[in-house]
Design a protein around this motif. Structure first.
Motif, PDB file in Angstrom:
ATOM      1  N   PHE A 487     -38.495  52.688  38.783  1.00 43.22           N
ATOM      2  CA  PHE A 487     -39.581  53.309  38.022  1.00 43.22           C
ATOM      3  C   PHE A 487     -40.535  52.250  37.477  1.00 43.22           C
ATOM      4  N   SER A 488     -39.988  51.086  37.101  1.00 39.98           N
ATOM      5  CA  SER A 488     -40.860  50.005  36.620  1.00 39.98           C
ATOM      6  C   SER A 488     -41.786  49.516  37.733  1.00 39.98           C
ATOM      7  N   ILE A 489     -41.296  49.550  38.986  1.00 40.88           N
ATOM      8  CA  ILE A 489     -42.170  49.217  40.118  1.00 40.88           C
ATOM      9  C   ILE A 489     -43.291  50.240  40.226  1.00 40.88           C
ATOM     10  N   PHE A 490     -42.948  51.522  40.083  1.00 42.10           N
ATOM     11  CA  PHE A 490     -43.942  52.602  40.173  1.00 42.10           C
ATOM     12  C   PHE A 490     -45.035  52.443  39.123  1.00 42.10           C
ATOM     13  N   LEU A 491     -44.666  51.960  37.927  1.00 44.26           N
ATOM     14  CA  LEU A 491     -45.636  51.824  36.844  1.00 44.26           C
ATOM     15  C   LEU A 491     -46.366  50.486  36.859  1.00 44.26           C
ATOM     16  N   SER A 492     -45.970  49.583  37.749  1.00 43.28           N
ATOM     17  CA  SER A 492     -46.561  48.247  37.768  1.00 43.28           C
ATOM     18  C   SER A 492     -47.660  48.140  38.823  1.00 43.28           C
ATOM     19  N   LYS A 493     -48.179  46.932  38.956  1.00 41.13           N
ATOM     20  CA  LYS A 493     -49.204  46.675  39.977  1.00 41.13           C
ATOM     21  C   LYS A 493     -48.622  46.776  41.378  1.00 41.13           C
ATOM     22  N   TYR A 494     -47.271  46.815  41.478  1.00 36.51           N
ATOM     23  CA  TYR A 494     -46.622  46.920  42.781  1.00 36.51           C
ATOM     24  C   TYR A 494     -46.323  48.373  43.171  1.00 36.51           C
ATOM     25  N   CYS A 495     -46.921  49.320  42.466  1.00 43.32           N
ATOM     26  CA  CYS A 495     -46.772  50.723  42.862  1.00 43.32           C
ATOM     27  C   CYS A 495     -47.156  50.865  44.332  1.00 43.32           C
ATOM     28  N   PRO A 496     -46.285  51.468  45.159  1.00 42.87           N
ATOM     29  CA  PRO A 496     -46.564  51.540  46.601  1.00 42.87           C
ATOM     30  C   PRO A 496     -47.920  52.138  46.945  1.00 42.87           C
ATOM     31  N   PHE A 497     -48.424  53.078  46.126  1.00 41.09           N
ATOM     32  CA  PHE A 497     -49.708  53.714  46.430  1.00 41.09           C
ATOM     33  C   PHE A 497     -50.892  52.787  46.193  1.00 41.09           C
ATOM     34  N   PHE A 498     -50.730  51.792  45.334  1.00 39.42           N
ATOM     35  CA  PHE A 498     -51.807  50.851  45.069  1.00 39.42           C
ATOM     36  C   PHE A 498     -51.590  49.539  45.819  1.00 39.42           C
ATOM     37  N   PHE A 499     -50.406  48.953  45.645  1.00 40.92           N
ATOM     38  CA  PHE A 499     -50.104  47.678  46.283  1.00 40.92           C
ATOM     39  C   PHE A 499     -50.062  47.818  47.808  1.00 40.92           C
ATOM     40  N   GLY A 500     -49.578  48.975  48.283  1.00 32.58           N
ATOM     41  CA  GLY A 500     -49.458  49.177  49.724  1.00 32.58           C
ATOM     42  C   GLY A 500     -50.637  49.858  50.369  1.00 32.58           C
ATOM     43  N   HIS A 501     -51.672  50.206  49.578  1.00 29.01           N
ATOM     44  CA  HIS A 501     -52.823  50.917  50.131  1.00 29.01           C
ATOM     45  C   HIS A 501     -53.535  50.068  51.186  1.00 29.01           C
ATOM     46  N   GLY A 502     -53.660  50.643  52.384  1.00 30.27           N
ATOM     47  CA  GLY A 502     -54.317  49.945  53.475  1.00 30.27           C
ATOM     48  C   GLY A 502     -53.446  48.926  54.181  1.00 30.27           C
ATOM     49  N   LYS A 503     -52.211  48.721  53.670  1.00 33.25           N
ATOM     50  CA  LYS A 503     -51.308  47.736  54.269  1.00 33.25           C
ATOM     51  C   LYS A 503     -50.128  48.408  54.969  1.00 33.25           C
ATOM     52  N   ILE A 504     -49.640  49.491  54.396  1.00 34.44           N
ATOM     53  CA  ILE A 504     -48.563  50.268  55.021  1.00 34.44           C
ATOM     54  C   ILE A 504     -49.014  51.724  55.071  1.00 34.44           C
ATOM     55  N   THR A 505     -48.353  52.519  55.903  1.00 32.53           N
ATOM     56  CA  THR A 505     -48.764  53.902  56.102  1.00 32.53           C
ATOM     57  C   THR A 505     -48.483  54.750  54.862  1.00 32.53           C
ATOM     58  N   LEU A 506     -49.146  55.907  54.790  1.00 26.32           N
ATOM     59  CA  LEU A 506     -48.944  56.826  53.669  1.00 26.32           C
ATOM     60  C   LEU A 506     -47.493  57.300  53.616  1.00 26.32           C
ATOM     61  N   ARG A 507     -46.911  57.616  54.772  1.00 28.69           N
ATOM     62  CA  ARG A 507     -45.517  58.065  54.783  1.00 28.69           C
ATOM     63  C   ARG A 507     -44.574  56.964  54.324  1.00 28.69           C
ATOM     64  N   HIS A 508     -44.906  55.725  54.643  1.00 33.15           N
ATOM     65  CA  HIS A 508     -44.087  54.597  54.190  1.00 33.15           C
ATOM     66  C   HIS A 508     -44.187  54.469  52.667  1.00 33.15           C
ATOM     67  N   GLN A 509     -45.379  54.641  52.131  1.00 33.43           N
ATOM     68  CA  GLN A 509     -45.557  54.615  50.682  1.00 33.43           C
ATOM     69  C   GLN A 509     -44.749  55.731  50.020  1.00 33.43           C
ATOM     70  N   MET A 510     -44.760  56.907  50.626  1.00 27.16           N
ATOM     71  CA  MET A 510     -44.002  58.037  50.084  1.00 27.16           C
ATOM     72  C   MET A 510     -42.500  57.760  50.135  1.00 27.16           C
TER      73      MET A 510
END
Length: 546
Positions: A487-510
């Motif tokens: 959960f701390s990852i989700f609330l940080s700058k490493y949240c998959p939706f922000f940190f992974g945007h444009g780098k990994i797929t949407l399904r991978h972020q999910m």
């Protein structure tokens, strides 16, 4: 296709599951429709009803998130015979990291059983280097490893001569029956006797908390503890107990032994030590001046090797000529051998191991779960993926043969000091990342965002087996750490939706989000199990009458 070293297969029954998922989706829609169209007029019943609607909306959202990985899971199958035919003994060197932190919660006899199991892999011994990181800086752990270095001279040839499984002596002797062949029985009894005598000496030392003075003179490494050091305040210690490059470092049958190294990085109260991530980063640096193998495997001290071919299975991915250059790490699942029959707390991780990790593998790569994982050394050092990337598999075979052990140890100690990482990118761009309780997950996410893929393999014979939580208190502690960390990852700058945007797929972020939302998932769950019960006591109906 014949030249491929691994195959990717779809799970059977996909059509049936997808039909089932569609029916569940329709059911969710009908439930939400009923909630919206039958809201009570006023009072406590209305508030409770809207709370139920909010909880069900959350469950619907979370269910959709899980479908990102459950919709199309895959499994991997390796071809070790092709690997052997193509490469023979021309295989890359492998560094194996075993981490321990406290001789009280992780007894030295448990730790060395794991170390012995990874020393005995079905792999050329001269290409293996095993490192034990002791974050407790305990002389008891060092003594246990010294004992193991002697016992290994008998244990390794015994394992390979009879191809036994598993190769943890503790697990093997507790699971296996006495052999019927008298010649084998004699050797089996001899090795078992040696092991029991060794564990008795180690356990006796652990109980007394001291190493007898006559033992201390047997190895120069014991002198490191002459200054009265403590677990949180001590100098860096690096001791090479077996030097695989030394022609005299052989077993009872004159075969070369794997390199065996003890490391306790420096700890001082005024410097942060960054827990396991700090230990792993120190191991990466220390191993670079001793063996510098291109492949690094790490395993927790309570997860012994249960499959002697795990290294060869992992190499089938790295050495595959078509897609091997894209793969940054290979992850095995966590398996436990102490689960109760009913497994009332669900700690066997069946859904994660049998479904979700296979599903994340299909959308970009499985998570790094901190143990039972093989990495390329270069990606742990921050390398980005490029299409023209080519690994130097000979790294590790060109060691510093001209340098004596004492010089190598001193050089390695300088890399394990508290101040070495100051004003560097270690813990940020290089090595495992700092600042999060689940450093493994965030490190794996960063590797994926640098363009690398990962694969998940769950062979019929489990690669690693450990000890899982069996009580409610142990379960709560473990899940608290996992859920808070994710959960701390989700609330940080490493949240998959922000940190992974444009780098990994949407399904991978999910897929990453499934675990990032474990913690908040508990709130609607608690509401859903408590409020309807209270409603029944007050005569407030929150579900339709049948």
């Amino acid at each position: 296709m014949e030249s491929r070293l691994f195959a990717t297969e779809k799970f059977g029954g996909r059509a049936v599951y997808r039909f089932h998922a569609v029916t569940v989706f329709l059911g969710i829609c009908l439930v939400l429709y009923y909630r919206v169209t039958h809201v009570p007029g006023s009072g406590a019943g209305r508030a409770a009803w809207l709370g139920m609607l909010a909880a069900e909306l959350w469950f619907a959202f979370y269910w959709v998130i899980t479908q990102s990985v459950r919709w199309s899971p895959i499994r991997r199958r390796t071809f070790k015979d092709r690997l052997a035919a193509r490469y023979g003994e021309r295989l890359p060197c492998v560094d194996i990291f075993v981490c321990t932190a406290d001789p009280k919660s992780e007894p030295p006899s448990l730790v060395i059983a794991t170390v012995l199991s990874v020393m005995a892999y079905n792999y050329p011994s001269e290409k293996l280097s095993v490192y034990l990181s002791d974050d407790g800086g305990s002389i008891l752990t060092f003594y246990a490893l010294w004992e193991a270095s002697t016992f290994a001279k008998h244990w390794l040839p015994f394992c390979k001569r009879y191809n036994i499984q598993p190769r943890s002596p503790a697990a093997y002797f507790s699971e296996s029956d006495k052999p019927h062949d008298l010649h084998v029985l004699k050797e089996w009894s001899f090795i078992k006797g040696l092991y029991e005598e060794m564990t008795e000496r180690i356990d006796s030392a652990a109980m007394s908390g001291e190493i007898p003075e006559q033992i201390r003179v047997n190895h120069k490494g014991f002198a490191e503890w002459n200054t009265g050091i403590t677990s949180k305040d001590h100098q860096p210690i690096v001791q090479i107990l077996i030097d695989g490059k030394d022609k005299n470092a052989v077993d009872s049958e004159a075969n070369v032994l794997p390199t065996l190294v003890y490391m306790a990085r420096e700890k001082r109260p005024q410097y942060p030590h960054n827990f396991k991530a700090g230990a792993m980063n120190a191991l990466i640096r220390v191993s670079s001046v001793i063996s510098n193998s291109p492949i690094i495997m790490n395993v927790d001290c309570d997860m012994y090797s249960n499959n002697s071919d795990s290294i060869r299975d992992a190499l089938c991915f790295f050495l595959d000529e078509a897609n091997g250059h894209k793969i940054g790490f290979v992850q095995y699942p966590q398996n436990y051998n102490n689960m109760t029959k009913n497994n009332i707390y669900g700690n066997s991780l069946n859904v994660i191991n049998q479904m979700e990790l296979n599903g994340i593998d299909s959308v970009g790569g499985t998570l790094y779960i901190g143990t039972g994982c093989f990495h390329r050394r270069e990606i742990l050092c921050g390398r980005w993926f490029t299409q023209d990337y080519k690994e130097d598999w000979d790294r590790g075979t060109r060691g510093k043969t001209q340098q004596c052990i004492d010089q190598t140890e001193e050089e390695a100690k300088s890399l394990a000091t508290c101040t070495y990482e100051q004003n560097t990118q270690w813990g940020n761009e290089i090595g495992l990342k700092y600042g999060c309780p689940v450093e493994d997950v965030i490190t794996g996410l960063a590797i994926h965002c640098r363009g690398w893929k990962s694969v998940y393999i769950n062979p019929p014979r489990a690669a690693f087996i450990g000890v899982g939580p069996t009580t409610l208190a142990q379960t709560i502690l473990q899940h608290k750490r996992w859920s808070e960390g994710n959960f701390s990852i989700f609330l940080s700058k490493y949240c998959p939706f922000f940190f992974g945007h444009g780098k990994i797929t949407l399904r991978h972020q999910m897929g990453y989000l499934i675990y990032g939302l474990w913690a908040p998932n508990s709130l609607p769950t608690l509401y859903y199990v408590i409020i309807p019960s209270l409603g029944l006591l007050k005569g407030t109906l929150l579900f339709p009458e049948v």
